[in-house]
Design a protein around this motif. Sequence first.
Motif, PDB file in Angstrom:
ATOM      1  N   ILE A 237      42.178  35.567  59.907  1.00  0.00           N
ATOM      2  CA  ILE A 237      42.970  35.514  61.143  1.00  0.00           C
ATOM      3  C   ILE A 237      42.132  35.829  62.382  1.00  0.00           C
ATOM      4  O   ILE A 237      42.620  35.759  63.505  1.00  0.00           O
ATOM      5  CB  ILE A 237      44.196  36.460  61.080  1.00  0.00           C
ATOM      6  N   GLY A 238      40.853  36.164  62.191  1.00  0.00           N
ATOM      7  CA  GLY A 238      40.006  36.397  63.352  1.00  0.00           C
ATOM      8  C   GLY A 238      38.675  37.043  63.004  1.00  0.00           C
ATOM      9  O   GLY A 238      38.480  37.539  61.888  1.00  0.00           O
ATOM     10  N   LEU A 239      37.762  36.995  63.976  1.00  0.00           N
ATOM     11  CA  LEU A 239      36.471  37.688  63.870  1.00  0.00           C
ATOM     12  C   LEU A 239      36.501  38.911  64.768  1.00  0.00           C
ATOM     13  O   LEU A 239      36.962  38.829  65.910  1.00  0.00           O
ATOM     14  CB  LEU A 239      35.331  36.759  64.298  1.00  0.00           C
ATOM     15  N   ARG A 240      35.999  40.037  64.264  1.00  0.00           N
ATOM     16  CA  ARG A 240      36.023  41.283  65.020  1.00  0.00           C
ATOM     17  C   ARG A 240      34.588  41.747  65.264  1.00  0.00           C
ATOM     18  O   ARG A 240      33.850  42.051  64.325  1.00  0.00           O
ATOM     19  CB  ARG A 240      36.805  42.357  64.259  1.00  0.00           C
ATOM     20  N   SER A 241      34.197  41.764  66.525  1.00  0.00           N
ATOM     21  CA  SER A 241      32.823  42.122  66.873  1.00  0.00           C
ATOM     22  C   SER A 241      32.619  43.633  66.818  1.00  0.00           C
ATOM     23  O   SER A 241      33.568  44.419  66.725  1.00  0.00           O
ATOM     24  CB  SER A 241      32.481  41.608  68.272  1.00  0.00           C
ATOM     25  N   LYS A 242      31.350  44.025  66.891  1.00  0.00           N
ATOM     26  CA  LYS A 242      30.943  45.436  66.915  1.00  0.00           C
ATOM     27  C   LYS A 242      31.481  46.199  65.702  1.00  0.00           C
ATOM     28  O   LYS A 242      31.984  47.313  65.819  1.00  0.00           O
ATOM     29  CB  LYS A 242      31.420  46.106  68.209  1.00  0.00           C
ATOM     30  N   LEU A 243      31.363  45.593  64.537  1.00  0.00           N
ATOM     31  CA  LEU A 243      31.757  46.265  63.302  1.00  0.00           C
ATOM     32  C   LEU A 243      30.643  46.137  62.283  1.00  0.00           C
ATOM     33  O   LEU A 243      30.013  45.081  62.154  1.00  0.00           O
ATOM     34  CB  LEU A 243      33.033  45.649  62.720  1.00  0.00           C
ATOM     35  N   ASN A 244      30.370  47.210  61.570  1.00  0.00           N
ATOM     36  CA  ASN A 244      29.447  47.159  60.434  1.00  0.00           C
ATOM     37  C   ASN A 244      29.924  48.163  59.386  1.00  0.00           C
ATOM     38  O   ASN A 244      30.904  48.895  59.594  1.00  0.00           O
ATOM     39  CB  ASN A 244      27.998  47.425  60.865  1.00  0.00           C
ATOM     40  N   VAL A 245      29.233  48.207  58.255  1.00  0.00           N
ATOM     41  CA  VAL A 245      29.662  49.058  57.149  1.00  0.00           C
ATOM     42  C   VAL A 245      29.675  50.526  57.538  1.00  0.00           C
ATOM     43  O   VAL A 245      30.649  51.249  57.268  1.00  0.00           O
ATOM     44  CB  VAL A 245      28.748  48.833  55.917  1.00  0.00           C
ATOM     45  N   SER A 246      28.621  50.980  58.198  1.00  0.00           N
ATOM     46  CA  SER A 246      28.554  52.404  58.565  1.00  0.00           C
ATOM     47  C   SER A 246      29.648  52.790  59.542  1.00  0.00           C
ATOM     48  O   SER A 246      30.192  53.901  59.487  1.00  0.00           O
ATOM     49  CB  SER A 246      27.179  52.739  59.162  1.00  0.00           C
ATOM     50  N   GLU A 247      30.031  51.869  60.423  1.00  0.00           N
ATOM     51  CA  GLU A 247      31.102  52.130  61.390  1.00  0.00           C
ATOM     52  C   GLU A 247      32.442  52.308  60.669  1.00  0.00           C
ATOM     53  O   GLU A 247      33.215  53.224  60.969  1.00  0.00           O
ATOM     54  CB  GLU A 247      31.180  50.959  62.375  1.00  0.00           C
ATOM     55  N   LEU A 248      32.734  51.444  59.706  1.00  0.00           N
ATOM     56  CA  LEU A 248      34.018  51.513  59.009  1.00  0.00           C
ATOM     57  C   LEU A 248      34.099  52.684  58.035  1.00  0.00           C
ATOM     58  O   LEU A 248      35.187  53.207  57.771  1.00  0.00           O
ATOM     59  CB  LEU A 248      34.287  50.199  58.278  1.00  0.00           C
ATOM     60  N   LYS A 249      32.965  53.098  57.500  1.00  0.00           N
ATOM     61  CA  LYS A 249      32.963  54.246  56.588  1.00  0.00           C
ATOM     62  C   LYS A 249      33.446  55.522  57.285  1.00  0.00           C
ATOM     63  O   LYS A 249      33.976  56.423  56.645  1.00  0.00           O
ATOM     64  CB  LYS A 249      31.551  54.475  56.030  1.00  0.00           C
ATOM     65  N   LYS A 250      33.278  55.575  58.603  1.00  0.00           N
ATOM     66  CA  LYS A 250      33.688  56.758  59.370  1.00  0.00           C
ATOM     67  C   LYS A 250      35.189  56.772  59.652  1.00  0.00           C
ATOM     68  O   LYS A 250      35.739  57.802  60.040  1.00  0.00           O
ATOM     69  CB  LYS A 250      32.940  56.805  60.708  1.00  0.00           C
ATOM     70  N   ASP A 251      35.833  55.622  59.495  1.00  0.00           N
ATOM     71  CA  ASP A 251      37.240  55.477  59.885  1.00  0.00           C
ATOM     72  C   ASP A 251      38.140  55.728  58.670  1.00  0.00           C
ATOM     73  O   ASP A 251      38.108  54.971  57.688  1.00  0.00           O
ATOM     74  CB  ASP A 251      37.471  54.077  60.453  1.00  0.00           C
ATOM     75  N   LYS A 252      38.972  56.735  58.746  1.00  0.00           N
ATOM     76  CA  LYS A 252      39.848  57.111  57.636  1.00  0.00           C
ATOM     77  C   LYS A 252      40.954  56.096  57.368  1.00  0.00           C
ATOM     78  O   LYS A 252      41.617  56.142  56.330  1.00  0.00           O
ATOM     79  CB  LYS A 252      40.468  58.486  57.895  1.00  0.00           C
ATOM     80  N   ASN A 253      41.174  55.186  58.321  1.00  0.00           N
ATOM     81  CA  ASN A 253      42.200  54.158  58.136  1.00  0.00           C
ATOM     82  C   ASN A 253      41.734  53.008  57.246  1.00  0.00           C
ATOM     83  O   ASN A 253      42.516  52.128  56.892  1.00  0.00           O
ATOM     84  CB  ASN A 253      42.641  53.592  59.489  1.00  0.00           C
ATOM     85  N   PHE A 254      40.441  53.017  56.907  1.00  0.00           N
ATOM     86  CA  PHE A 254      39.869  51.931  56.101  1.00  0.00           C
ATOM     87  C   PHE A 254      39.244  52.496  54.834  1.00  0.00           C
ATOM     88  O   PHE A 254      38.589  53.538  54.859  1.00  0.00           O
ATOM     89  CB  PHE A 254      38.822  51.162  56.902  1.00  0.00           C
ATOM     90  N   GLU A 255      39.429  51.777  53.738  1.00  0.00           N
ATOM     91  CA  GLU A 255      38.881  52.194  52.454  1.00  0.00           C
ATOM     92  C   GLU A 255      37.910  51.130  51.950  1.00  0.00           C
ATOM     93  O   GLU A 255      38.263  49.942  51.875  1.00  0.00           O
ATOM     94  CB  GLU A 255      40.014  52.368  51.429  1.00  0.00           C
ATOM     95  N   GLN A 256      36.700  51.533  51.626  1.00  0.00           N
ATOM     96  CA  GLN A 256      35.720  50.578  51.117  1.00  0.00           C
ATOM     97  C   GLN A 256      36.035  50.245  49.664  1.00  0.00           C
ATOM     98  O   GLN A 256      36.148  51.122  48.818  1.00  0.00           O
ATOM     99  CB  GLN A 256      34.300  51.142  51.229  1.00  0.00           C
ATOM    100  N   ILE A 257      36.186  48.925  49.395  1.00  0.00           N
ATOM    101  CA  ILE A 257      36.545  48.525  48.033  1.00  0.00           C
ATOM    102  C   ILE A 257      35.395  47.837  47.296  1.00  0.00           C
ATOM    103  O   ILE A 257      35.443  47.669  46.089  1.00  0.00           O
ATOM    104  CB  ILE A 257      37.807  47.628  48.026  1.00  0.00           C
ATOM    105  N   ASP A 258      34.382  47.432  48.042  1.00  0.00           N
ATOM    106  CA  ASP A 258      33.118  47.021  47.426  1.00  0.00           C
ATOM    107  C   ASP A 258      32.047  47.011  48.516  1.00  0.00           C
ATOM    108  O   ASP A 258      32.266  47.547  49.595  1.00  0.00           O
ATOM    109  CB  ASP A 258      33.207  45.697  46.662  1.00  0.00           C
TER     110      ASP A 258
END
Length: 334
Positions: A237-258
């Motif tokens: 549904i879209g591309l989201r800029s300024k995102l990488n793995v290390s950025e999302l690991k810090k966010d409790k709203n997101f869970e890494q699944i692989d």
Amino acid sequence: MKNNILIGFVFLLLVSCSKTKEPIVSFYYWKTIFKLSETEKEVLRENNVTKLYIRYFDIGLHPESKEPIPISPIHFQENMDGFEVVPVVFIKNKVMLQTNLDIEDLAQKTFSLVEEINAKNKIASQEIQIDCDWTLESKGNYLKFIERFKKLSHKKLSATIRLHQVKYFKKTKIPNVDSGVLMYYNMGSIAPDAENSIYSSKIAEKYLKSLKKYPLHLDFALPIYSWGVHIRDEKVIGLRSKLNVSELKKDKNFEQIDAIFFKVKKSNYKNGIFYEENDKLKIEAISAEDLKEMAQELDGNLAQRPNEIIFYDLDEFNIKTYEKNIFKQVVSYF
């Protein structure tokens, strides 16, 4: 006899030096406000960067009149002394697809706005670059625009070139420019699967051998950006800029699944974008090893040695993910 030996030695030395001369490191700058952070300035200093390709504005179509209009012209908040600035104008292909396009008017207005921005910021550019992913349907207007713009500007003119335009240049044609920049990225389709759309060695392999046959001199643009592919119900549904793995690991709203996929644990807003519970984000990024692989692939298929390697794009978010000397490492392959 001794003089002949000396002359021969000097000649061999000059030839050897010319072969080992590395391309220079340059960067694209793709924001609407030009202001460098200390990290960005440090990277420029450490890599002896004196040339920047700066996006001046886009050209799109007015939503009602369908006339070409400039979009988001750049504003400089820093003095550009010490840098060779190449204004880059991105023209959306839908502009070139217009059957009633006034090419003369578009060329004149485009050049006038570039000159206006230069004059306002005391920039004396020697080169202008046109960025447009033209197609078979739009090539007529595009090639005519390049011809007219070149006559108007009396400057060196470069153009961005895509892989498919290299392989099928007899059909897509070659713009009448002084040089091209091969955009060695955005190779695949953006999809909810695990493939990286920014770079794929398998896809690149289908085009690389064509480089030796391409008659226009090419420099190379390599990617250093990352983004998130936003997926809902297995649809992008879209591309989201300024995102990488290390950025999302810090966010409790997101869970890494692989390794590259994250799942939204709880509906939330991030960077102004709404994410529903169970949405997914696929992170597409370019590693240092990817960059080295790209350089090796290109170097093994050169028609001519590039004069520069341009990294896309200069942004603290992008460059802080790499070790400081990565850019010098990459150009050393050529």
